[in-house]
Design a protein around this motif. Structure first.
Motif: not given
Length: 176
Positions: A91-101, A108-116
């Motif tokens: 959530a902290w990362y997405l606050k300033n990077h909503m374009e990831v969605l 893919v990168t965001f989801n994998f890092v979250c999974a790790i």
């Protein structure tokens, strides 16, 4: 409070309710303590991450409560509580990077890092549990690192994509 705050509060409450009910009601679950896989159990958490850190924290509390009320073993409840780490960091990362969605490769990168991060939290929860209680007659390294760690990575990524699909299906007027 303005209407945006009421909307976020309402969405957070609905996601908390889902997070509580999924472990209780979901018929598709595999439980081999300390490993457990409950389909879509992370979806409310991911959706809350897309909203805010406060929402993510509240939904993790709801999810932990749901696993407790559903009667899961304590080690699995502790794993649910460990979701606070990946949820808050995501959530902290997405606050300033909503374009990831909106970008497939970035998600893919965001989801994998979250999974790790998610898997590390769950493995640490299991290790804390088993080093402070009597060890069951299991191959601890295999169960904790492969079943819990590896299984969490796969489960988290699947739930991340389910969440993204749901998020994209929600009219923007509701979530913005």
């Amino acid at each position: 409070m303005n209407s945006s705050m009421y909307r976020n509060l309402t969405i957070t409450a609905l996601l908390m309710a889902l997070a509580i009910m999924i472990p209780i009601m979901m018929p598709l679950k595999v439980v081999i303590p300390p490993a457990s896989y409950t389909l879509a159990s992370h979806v409310p958490i991911f959706l809350a991450m897309f909203l805010s850190r406060k929402s993510a924290a509240c939904v993790v509390i709801g999810s932990t409560l749901g696993f407790f009320v559903a009667g899961f073993p304590l080690v699995i409840v502790m794993r649910a509580a460990s979701h606070i780490f990946f949820a808050l960091l995501g959530a902290w990362y997405l606050k300033n990077h909503m374009e990831v969605l909106s970008n497939a490769f970035s998600f893919v990168t965001f989801n994998f890092v979250c999974a790790i991060i998610h898997a590390i939290g769950e493995v640490v929860a299991c290790l804390l549990f088993y080093t402070t209680t009597t060890l069951p007659n299991i191959d601890l390294m295999y169960v904790v690192f492969v079943l819990v760690g590896g299984g969490t990575i796969v489960h988290s990524m699947v739930d991340g994509y389910i969440s993204l699909y749901i998020y994209k299906a929600i009219p923007k007027s509701i979530i913005e």
